[in-house]
Design an enzyme around this catalytic site. Structure first.
Site, PDB file in Angstrom:
ATOM      1  N   ALA A 192       3.967   2.647  -1.105  1.00 48.99           N
ATOM      2  CA  ALA A 192       4.105   1.299  -0.546  1.00 48.99           C
ATOM      3  C   ALA A 192       2.909   0.513  -1.056  1.00 48.99           C
ATOM      4  O   ALA A 192       1.878   0.411  -0.397  1.00 48.99           O
ATOM      5  CB  ALA A 192       4.135   1.317   0.973  1.00 48.99           C
ATOM      6  N   LEU A 215       4.019  -4.853  -3.612  1.00 50.10           N
ATOM      7  CA  LEU A 215       4.224  -5.906  -4.620  1.00 50.10           C
ATOM      8  C   LEU A 215       2.921  -6.634  -4.972  1.00 50.10           C
ATOM      9  O   LEU A 215       2.906  -7.849  -5.169  1.00 50.10           O
ATOM     10  CB  LEU A 215       5.293  -6.910  -4.152  1.00 50.10           C
ATOM     11  CG  LEU A 215       6.734  -6.375  -4.082  1.00 50.10           C
ATOM     12  CD1 LEU A 215       7.663  -7.438  -3.483  1.00 50.10           C
ATOM     13  CD2 LEU A 215       7.263  -5.933  -5.439  1.00 50.10           C
ATOM     14  N   CYS A 254      13.078  -4.165  -3.743  1.00 45.92           N
ATOM     15  CA  CYS A 254      11.897  -3.453  -3.235  1.00 45.92           C
ATOM     16  C   CYS A 254      12.165  -3.041  -1.789  1.00 45.92           C
ATOM     17  O   CYS A 254      12.552  -3.865  -0.972  1.00 45.92           O
ATOM     18  CB  CYS A 254      10.668  -4.340  -3.304  1.00 45.92           C
ATOM     19  SG  CYS A 254       9.215  -3.557  -2.566  1.00 45.92           S
TER      20      CYS A 254
END
Lengths: 270, 305
Positions: B72, B75, B130
């Site tokens: 994780a 982004l 995502c």
């Protein structure tokens, strides 16, 4: 076998190295076999996970790292006590390669952390060490006593420099290099510390044609060579480093000491 | 006998090898992307770039689990304007560079492409899948109207090939692929990572700082292979398989179910950057053994049964 997952370890001992620097010692067989210059990803549950150089390994399964209180994660580590729980994964990365011969070590601050276990191996190899430890002022020094004890085993010397002259010779650590390099042959130079210092060490070493190994630092996320956060030039500090040889250092000299990437991957001036 | 031909084309993107670097891996520095290309990737996909800079999540951002990795990262990216500078730092015209983009609405995608338009980017991959950033990933993929708007807006802005990366977390990935094809996508990339968790039982807490992450690696390969298989039966545009490719055998499976190319990400964690050359050699040996002169001859063979 899953190896890139934190192993929970208990802090056994906390050692004060200076007012702002502490070493945390824990039991972990795998870390106790780390080579000098390798690092571990240290998980502080609920806070962060950061790379730390191994500063100590013992045959009895103990290992330690050394932290200076600067940011949130390092302060949380600094404040840990015996009995606190940590996660560690690793050790990772390329290590220093100790040689037999006359060597020079240039370090400053907690940059000395990986250079201590390196010095232990070097003196076991009966290498002579010219160790230069630099700092801004007298309060910042760590590991000096430990270095003296290690270096007493062979024909070695320690040179201390401070920018304000409060301890040892006044000046920069790198100022102390030239006289030694002019006087006699040095087979290899090892360095770790502020990047501008490393860059200067590289430049001086180039003049005297001495190979060097330097340990570099960048923001790390994965620690295993896939996320790219720690890139410098075409290299990943976590996987291709953190210890780099002269040819690679020369390749990335345009970035060295000049800029690094932040958490977003954006290049910022150092 | 001549070496088997591994070259492929996806719309106007020509690749010497069908092995691409997956998005999210080593992809924010142009020097690193070039290195992966020099190490044998047929094309390299950048880390997903958004309009604004994002720092991403705190660490731990990655943890290994049995058969794969969970991540994780959040982004993290320097923002499109800064990334434009990154790509402008050196000549990229010889680099098969695919830029991955993410966003919450179609106008963001078209603005980003208008910024990159003058550069020698070879194709775009739209990351609408995502699994762990709210508003930018799977939520986009689940909204058919939004997907349509985004692809149409992007196609209006660029002549270059546009790939759409889908999420395995959708209830119907085949429909999503059909929709992407209908509105002009040039290829489908399947799949992104799977929503997953890992808990440390000593401290009783999730290991990832974001708690939930995306699962990749060998453990997801059979699911990704199934996704490619089903999509191949329903769309005509090329499919780029992605999910758990570590060895050449994994790659062959994807080709047999219909993938034109494959992407490698987590495979690098297991095998290092030599993974591209190793798999390439394995594919060549396989084709030679099977008496095939071209990779194209085996694409989709598993559908004959």
């Amino acid at each position: 076998m899953v190896s890139d997952k934190p192993r929970i370890v208990k802090v056994l001992n906390v050692r004060d190295e200076s007012k702002t620097v502490r070493s945390l010692i824990f039991e972990d067989d795998i870390c106790s076999k780390a080579r000098p210059g390798q690092f571990v990803m240290v998980w502080i549950p609920g806070v962060d996970e950061i790379p730390m150089s191994i500063s100590m390994t013992k045959a009895n399964g103990l290992a330690g790292f050394t932290v200076r209180k600067v940011g949130e994660a390092s302060s949380a580590l600094f404040d840990m006590e015996a009995g606190s729980l940590l996660g560690v994964r690793g050790p990772y990365g390329r290590h220093f390669t100790p040689i037999i011969g006359d060597v020079m070590i240039v370090g400053a601050g907690t940059g000395l952390a990986p250079l201590m276990p390196l010095s232990e191996i070097l003196t076991q190899n009966l290498s002579s060490i010219h160790m230069i430890i630099g700092g801004k002022t007298i309060d910042e020094f760590v590991f000096v006593d430990r270095a003296r004890a290690i270096l007493s085993k062979t024909k070695s010397e320690i040179i201390i420099t401070t920018e304000d002259g409060s301890y040892g010779t006044k000046g920069l650590a790198t100022d102390a290099m030239e006289p030694i390099l002019k006087e006699g042959h040095i087979d290899k130079i090892y360095t770790c510390g502020p990047e501008l210092m490393i860059k200067k060490v590289l430049e001086i070493a180039q003049v005297f044609s001495v190979p060097i190994q330097a340990s570099l630092e960048r923001i790390m996320k994965c620690g295993i060579g896939i996320c790219g956060s720690c890139c410098i030039g075409r290299y990943r500090v976590c996987k291709d480093g953190p210890v780099f040889d002269s040819p690679k250092l020369e390749e990335i000299i345009g970035e060295l000491g000049l800029f690094k990437r932040d958490h977003s991957g954006r290049a910022t001036i150092i | 006998m001549q070496e088997p031909d591994l070259s492929i084309e996806i719309s106007s993107l020509k690749m010497e090898s069908p092995l691409m670097l997956a998005s999210g891996i080593l992809g924010t520095s142009i020097e690193l992307l070039r290195r992966v290309f020099e190490d044998g990737a047929g094309a390299v996909v950048t880390k997903s770039i958004g309009y604004e800079q994002r720092m991403g999540y705190d660490n731990p951002t990655i943890v290994e689990v049995y058969g794969g990795y969970l991540n994780a990262i959040g982004l993290s990216n320097p923002g499109i304007k800064e990334f434009y500078k990154e790509l402008s730092r050196s000549k990229i015209d010889d680099l098969p560079l695919v830029v991955s983009l993410f966003g919450a609405e179609s106008s963001e995608f078209s603005e980003m492409i208008s910024i990159l338009n003058e550069l020698e980017v070879k194709a775009y991959e739209l990351n609408i899948s995502c699994p762990h950033v709210k508003g930018f990933g799977v939520e986009v993929c689940q909204d058919a109207k939004l997907v349509e708007d985004i692809i149409e807006a992007v196609k209006k802005e660029t002549q270059k090939p546009v790939f759409v990366k889908l999420s395995p977390n959708l209830t119907d990935i085949v429909n999503a692929a059909k929709l992407a094809e209908d509105v002009g996508a040039d290829a489908i990339t399947v799949t992104n990572t799977f929503k997953a968790m890992s808990i440390d039982i000593e401290t009783c807490r999730p290991i990832l700082a974001n708690k939930i992450g995306g699962l990749s690696g060998p453990v997801i390969k059979p699911i990704a292979v199934r996704c490619v298989y089903e999509i191949y039966q329903n769309v005509d545009i090329p499919i780029i398989g992605c999910g758990g490719v570590v060895d050449w055998q994994d790659a062959i499976e994807f080709f047999l179910v219909g993938a034109t190319a494959i992407q490698i990400g987590t495979g690098i964690a297991y095998k290092g950057l030599s993974v591209f050359e190793k798999i390439k050699q394995g594919i060549k040996d396989y084709l030679t053994l099977k008496g095939k002169s071209s990779l194209r001859d085996i694409v989709g063979l598993a559908h004959g049964f």
